[in-house]
Design an enzyme around this catalytic site. Structure first.
Site, short mmCIF file in Angstrom:
data_model
loop_
_atom_site.label_atom_id
_atom_site.label_comp_id
_atom_site.label_asym_id
_atom_site.label_seq_id
_atom_site.Cartn_x
_atom_site.Cartn_y
_atom_site.Cartn_z
N CYS A 206 0.96 -1.28 0.01
CA CYS A 206 -0.08 -0.11 0.08
C CYS A 206 0.86 1.20 -0.08
CB CYS A 206 -0.99 -0.05 1.20
SG CYS A 206 -1.92 1.47 1.48
N CYS A 217 -3.23 -15.47 -9.57
CA CYS A 217 -2.30 -15.24 -10.65
C CYS A 217 -1.37 -14.13 -10.25
CB CYS A 217 -3.02 -14.41 -11.82
SG CYS A 217 -3.71 -13.13 -11.80
N CYS A 226 -7.23 -0.70 3.15
CA CYS A 226 -6.04 -0.88 4.02
C CYS A 226 -6.40 -0.18 5.43
CB CYS A 226 -4.91 -0.28 3.39
SG CYS A 226 -3.35 -0.31 4.47
N CYS A 228 -4.90 2.06 6.84
CA CYS A 228 -4.62 3.41 6.83
C CYS A 228 -5.74 4.30 6.07
CB CYS A 228 -3.23 3.71 5.95
SG CYS A 228 -3.25 3.32 4.40
#
Length: 311
Positions: A206, A217, A226, A228
């Site tokens: 991030c 994949c 996230c 944050c």
């Protein structure tokens, strides 16, 4: 001979009973406790710690005068378990090996300082050993310092390639500056087996620097948030702004003592060690660090990522 307390009692074995009676007489007449130390050491070597413990609870005469053994193993003192090492120390004090005696002298000096005992000029090492053992026995909670003392004596008397680093931390902490210490957290991302499940899994980061594993994949196909607050992941293999691939090409395991506060640690595996083994090795390491402070305090502080408040 003394029999395993877990085994059925032998019937009619008069020779063994005569031998036990002879040992009792020897112990009663001996001017020192070392015949008892010899018996305790061999009980532990031959039958193991648990059986030795049961035997000592029944055969009280084996314990030296003034040493008690609790029925509750959780409250016992480690004194009886130190006898084999103390036996080696006593024999070493009688020898002329200046190298090992020099190590013993360092141990005695460090323990005198830790226990705040007076240092008497020209005091015999045998007298120092007795003084330290008496002081340990008089303490309110001797368990921790007995472990520290036992660790120091073992490192001084039983040199080994495996314990060479710990011995240096005890007696020559200045030479271990810049070394990796056992059980310190490693760089989990560098070793792929710590996080890689599928063959194509990839590490992404991030914009705040936190790591994310993208499976299947290895390219993002969903969006998450996230801690944050920023969006991480992506759609149709197109990453969100600030979400970037991260190639781990360098082992960033730090040197020195890098453990966080004990209140923040988790009881988890470390490399191939179980949690029990990790805790045991850390107990030895912390004992050596404590002893090393009295050899070279600044060298020990230089090993630590954050200086502790209580040194």
């Amino acid at each position: 001979m003394l029999s395993d307390p877990n085994a059925p009692a032998a019937e009619g074995n008069e020779k063994e009973q005569d031998l036990v009676n002879a040992m009792k007489k020897l112990v009663a007449k001996a001017p020192t406790p070392w015949p008892q130390v010899f018996l305790i050491r061999n009980l532990c070597d031959i039958y193991g710690l648990a059986s030795m413990w049961k035997t000592l609870q029944v055969e009280k005469w084996i314990l030296p005068q003034g040493v008690e053994i609790s029925q509750d193993r959780s409250t016992r003192s480690n004194t009886a378990l130190m006898f084999s090492v103390l036996d080696k120390a006593q024999n070493q004090l009688k020898s002329k090996d200046s190298t090992e005696n020099q190590s013993l002298t360092s141990v005695m000096r460090q323990m005198e300082t830790i226990l705040r005992l007076p240092s008497i000029p020209d005091e015999l090492l045998e007298d120092k050993l007795k003084k330290i053992m008496d002081a340990l026995g008089d303490g309110e909670d001797p368990g921790l310092l007995e472990v520290v003392f036992h660790t120091a004596l073992t490192l001084a008397l039983f040199p080994s390639r495996i314990t060479h680093l710990l011995k240096n931390i005890c007696f020559k902490p200045d030479v271990v500056k810049g070394s990796y210490l056992p059980t310190m957290p490693g760089d989990l991302l560098f070793d792929e087996k710590n996080w890689k499940i599928g063959a194509m899994d990839k590490i992404w980061t991030c914009q705040c620097g936190s790591y994310w594993i993208v499976t299947n994949c290895g390219l993002p196909m969903e969006v998450k948030k996230c801690k944050c607050g920023a969006a991480v992941g992506g759609t149709n293999h197109k990453p969100e702004t600030g979400f970037m691939r991260k190639e781990i090409t360098e082992d960033r395991t730090e040197k020195g003592y890098i453990l966080a506060s004990r209140l923040l640690r988790r009881n988890e595996l470390e490399r191939c060690l179980s949690p029990a083994c990790v805790n045991l090795v850390r107990a030895l390491l912390h004992s050596c660090l404590l002893l090393g402070i009295y050899a070279d305090k600044q060298a020990i502080l230089d090993l630590m990522k954050e200086e502790p408040d209580d040194v």
